[in-house]
Design a protein around this motif. Structure first.
Motif, short mmCIF file in Angstrom:
data_model
loop_
_atom_site.label_atom_id
_atom_site.label_comp_id
_atom_site.label_asym_id
_atom_site.label_seq_id
_atom_site.Cartn_x
_atom_site.Cartn_y
_atom_site.Cartn_z
N UNK A 96 37.85 -57.68 44.14
CA UNK A 96 36.73 -58.55 43.74
C UNK A 96 37.09 -59.37 42.51
N UNK A 97 37.65 -58.67 41.50
CA UNK A 97 38.04 -59.38 40.28
C UNK A 97 39.13 -60.41 40.55
N UNK A 98 40.08 -60.06 41.43
CA UNK A 98 41.17 -60.99 41.74
C UNK A 98 40.63 -62.26 42.37
N UNK A 99 39.70 -62.11 43.34
CA UNK A 99 39.13 -63.30 43.99
C UNK A 99 38.36 -64.16 42.99
N UNK A 100 37.53 -63.46 42.14
CA UNK A 100 36.76 -64.22 41.17
C UNK A 100 37.66 -64.96 40.18
N UNK A 101 38.69 -64.25 39.68
CA UNK A 101 39.61 -64.87 38.71
C UNK A 101 40.39 -66.01 39.34
N UNK A 102 40.80 -65.81 40.59
CA UNK A 102 41.56 -66.85 41.27
C UNK A 102 40.72 -68.11 41.46
N UNK A 103 39.47 -67.91 41.89
CA UNK A 103 38.59 -69.07 42.09
C UNK A 103 38.30 -69.77 40.76
N UNK A 104 37.95 -68.93 39.74
CA UNK A 104 37.66 -69.52 38.43
C UNK A 104 38.87 -70.22 37.84
N UNK A 105 40.08 -69.61 38.00
CA UNK A 105 41.29 -70.24 37.46
C UNK A 105 41.60 -71.54 38.18
N UNK A 106 41.39 -71.55 39.51
CA UNK A 106 41.63 -72.78 40.25
C UNK A 106 40.68 -73.88 39.79
N UNK A 107 39.41 -73.49 39.60
CA UNK A 107 38.43 -74.48 39.13
C UNK A 107 38.79 -74.96 37.72
N UNK A 108 39.22 -74.02 36.87
CA UNK A 108 39.59 -74.40 35.51
C UNK A 108 40.82 -75.32 35.50
N UNK A 109 41.80 -74.97 36.33
CA UNK A 109 43.00 -75.80 36.42
C UNK A 109 42.64 -77.19 36.93
N UNK A 110 41.75 -77.22 37.94
CA UNK A 110 41.34 -78.51 38.48
C UNK A 110 40.64 -79.35 37.40
N UNK A 111 39.76 -78.70 36.64
CA UNK A 111 39.04 -79.41 35.59
C UNK A 111 40.01 -79.90 34.50
N UNK A 112 40.92 -79.01 34.08
CA UNK A 112 41.88 -79.41 33.05
C UNK A 112 42.79 -80.53 33.54
N UNK A 113 43.18 -80.46 34.82
CA UNK A 113 44.02 -81.52 35.38
C UNK A 113 43.30 -82.85 35.40
N UNK A 114 42.02 -82.81 35.80
CA UNK A 114 41.25 -84.05 35.85
C UNK A 114 41.07 -84.64 34.44
N UNK A 115 40.80 -83.75 33.46
CA UNK A 115 40.65 -84.25 32.09
C UNK A 115 41.95 -84.86 31.58
N UNK A 116 43.07 -84.19 31.89
CA UNK A 116 44.36 -84.74 31.46
C UNK A 116 44.65 -86.07 32.13
N UNK A 117 44.28 -86.16 33.40
CA UNK A 117 44.50 -87.43 34.09
C UNK A 117 43.64 -88.54 33.50
N UNK A 118 42.38 -88.19 33.15
CA UNK A 118 41.49 -89.21 32.59
C UNK A 118 42.04 -89.77 31.28
N UNK A 119 42.63 -88.88 30.46
CA UNK A 119 43.10 -89.34 29.15
C UNK A 119 44.50 -89.93 29.20
N UNK A 120 45.33 -89.48 30.14
CA UNK A 120 46.74 -89.91 30.15
C UNK A 120 47.07 -90.91 31.23
N UNK A 121 46.27 -90.94 32.31
CA UNK A 121 46.64 -91.78 33.46
C UNK A 121 46.68 -93.26 33.09
N UNK A 122 45.69 -93.72 32.31
CA UNK A 122 45.63 -95.15 31.99
C UNK A 122 46.86 -95.59 31.19
N UNK A 123 47.20 -94.83 30.14
CA UNK A 123 48.35 -95.21 29.34
C UNK A 123 49.64 -95.11 30.13
N UNK A 124 49.80 -94.02 30.90
CA UNK A 124 51.02 -93.86 31.70
C UNK A 124 51.14 -94.98 32.73
N UNK A 125 50.00 -95.29 33.39
CA UNK A 125 50.02 -96.37 34.39
C UNK A 125 50.38 -97.70 33.72
#
Length: 512
Positions: free
Chosen positions: A154-183
């Motif tokens: 149970x904990x593994x599934x919850x952590x995996x889902x939460x970590x995936x969501x957190x990674x997705x959120x962090x990735x999107x935030x990084x893209x929002x701040x870095x994508x424009x300058x990199x592009x």
């Protein structure tokens, strides 16, 4: 009478001489006696002086000796005093240690008694815990291992889902701040570089005026063709193609040597084995000079200074090499210009980046066969010919064979991908291209809940369709992240691949 007088005179002379001798002898003896007496007196005086000096010297030595002895005695007394003090100090320390030892022994006895009490208490707590666990097992109907497993799952599934969501959120935030300058940096870099596309094949066509020349090139029983093939290492194909002879070889330099040699032979008209070898040697020297001249001209055009002559020669040889149909020298010049512009935009050294960009693929033109990857071979050559560590690392790391230790290294890797992955720059074998697309789709199909997978846009995007009943939004984001990581770690591909997971719910009814 005269004789008597003469004799008397001689006797007188002799007598006078004897008298004079006697008188002188007596005088000398007296003088000698006087001198001897004076010498004895002087010797006596010297003897007395020496005795006095010896006594004085003896007294001085005796005094110095007594001083030395007194000094040594004082040192011995000081040493003895210090030894006595050390002994006293050690005695006091020993007494202190004995007192501490007694105290420690006493504490140890107290600790042992307390430890025995703690052991008994721990044993009681352990028995109580075991009784509680048994009661819980009876109440829940599960063993301890089963309960642990369920909890961990149970904990593994919850952590995996939460970590995936957190990674997705962090990735999107990084893209929002870095994508424009990199592009912005990448687009400006690409726009400021004019590119050319050059495609080469493994064969060259030598055009002739008429088919009669073919017979002269073939020679009697094919000896001329054999001589050309032996001298150049190129296969000469004479078939029914009108006014054309095919030269086949994987090495563009050898193909060019064969083409120019055939051109000179046909123009001259004399075609026989000896003449063929002579012309081929002349053409080979001419090509070597042209290679060096091409390298020098390239280095001057790019404004690179201080390059080793061997590296200049290697740069010139890249003119006759291709990578997936893209001319290697044009590709390296393009990467050099892209790298310099991108380094300038990022505030780095553009000259160093341009140098590394030009040399990043020198390992693709080896003079002899080697088992090293071209990136490591190029790095080895750069180190051999005195290039800076940043340049060597950028050459060796542009395909991730070694770890990047310089900020220029990722720039070279990115610019190499920009130059080689743009549409039309390179040709790939159809089978390998199709196999790469199949591998992408098969990788996506290994995940549970995936119904279909399509590689679209020439393998630039992977679209995955999942079952909406079995996969929720968090799980879809998790699948997208996992697939992208596996593609990055397990597959080789140019540019980048977008992974899109599609989850949709459809409600379908029929009106009759």
């Amino acid at each position: 009478m005269n004789t008597t007088i003469i004799i008397a005179g001689v006797v007188g002379l002799v007598a006078g001489a004897l008298i004079t001798y006697v008188i002188q002898t007596v005088g000398l003896k007296k003088q000698a006696a006087a001198m001897l007496s004076s010498a004895e007196k002087e010797a006596e005086n010297i003897k007395k002086d020496k005795i006095v000096q010896a006594k004085e010297k003896f007294l001085e030595l005796k005094e110095e000796h007594e001083k030395t002895i007194n000094k040594r005695e004082r040192k011995l007394q000081d040493t003895e005093k210090r030894i006595n003090e050390k002994e006293s100090q050690l005695q006091r320390q020993l007494e202190e240690v004995n007192r501490n030892k007694k105290h420690v022994d006493k504490q140890k006895e107290n600790f042992d008694r307390k430890s025995e009490g703690l052991d008994r208490r721990l044993e009681e707590i352990k028995n109580i815990r075991e009784n509680h666990i048994k009661q819980l097992e009876v109440i829940s109907g599960l063993s301890v291992d089963d309960a642990k497993k369920q909890l961990l799952d149970t904990l593994k599934d919850e952590i995996k889902s939460e970590s995936a969501a957190y990674i997705q959120q962090a990735t999107e935030e990084a893209r929002m701040t870095a994508a424009n300058e990199a592009r912005k940096v990448v687009v400006q870099t690409i726009q400021r570089v004019g590119t050319e596309q050059a495609i080469e094949n493994a064969v060259s066509v030598f055009n002739i005026e008429n088919d009669d020349v073919k017979g002269r090139i073939i020679g009697r029983e094919g000896r001329n063709i054999r001589a050309i093939e032996a001298a150049t290492g190129v296969e000469v194909i004479v078939d029914d193609t009108p006014e054309a002879i095919i030269l086949s070889c994987f090495d563009p330099v050898r193909r060019e040597i064969a083409r120019l040699a055939l051109h000179r032979l046909v123009t001259d008209g004399r075609i026989h084995p000896a003449r063929i070898e002579e012309v081929v040697n002349k053409v080979r020297k001419s090509i070597e000079e042209e290679i060096i001249e091409t390298g020098k001209r390239t280095v001057i055009d790019l404004g690179i200074h201080g390059l080793h002559p061997e590296l200049v020669k290697i740069v010139g040889r890249m003119k006759y090499r291709s990578s997936y149909g893209q001319n290697l020298l044009q590709h390296s010049r393009e990467v050099a210009n892209l790298s310099a512009i991108m380094a300038t935009e990022l505030g780095l050294n553009p000259k160093l980046a341009k140098r590394a960009g030009l040399l990043h693929d020198i390992g693709k033109v080896p003079t002899e066969e080697t088992e090293l990857p071209h990136a490591l071979l190029g790095m080895k050559w750069a180190e051999k010919y005195g290039e800076k560590p940043d340049v060597c690392n950028a050459i060796g790391a542009h395909h991730d064979e070694i770890e990047m230790t310089s900020l220029i290294s990722p720039i070279i890797q990115v610019c190499d991908g920009i130059s080689g992955a743009r549409p039309g720059a390179r040709r790939q074998v159809m089978e390998s291209y199709v196999q790469r697309l199949k591998d992408l789709e098969n990788l996506a199909m290994t995940y549970e809940g995936v119904t279909k997978a399509y590689a679209v846009q020439a393998g630039r995007e992977l679209r995955i369709i999942v079952e909406s009943e079995r996969i929720d939004d968090k799980k879809a984001a998790e699948i997208s992240y996992d697939v992208s990581q596996r593609i990055q770690n397990e597959m080789t591909y140019p540019g980048h691949i977008r992974v899109t997971v599609i989850r949709e719910t459809r409600a379908v009814n029929v009106a009759r």
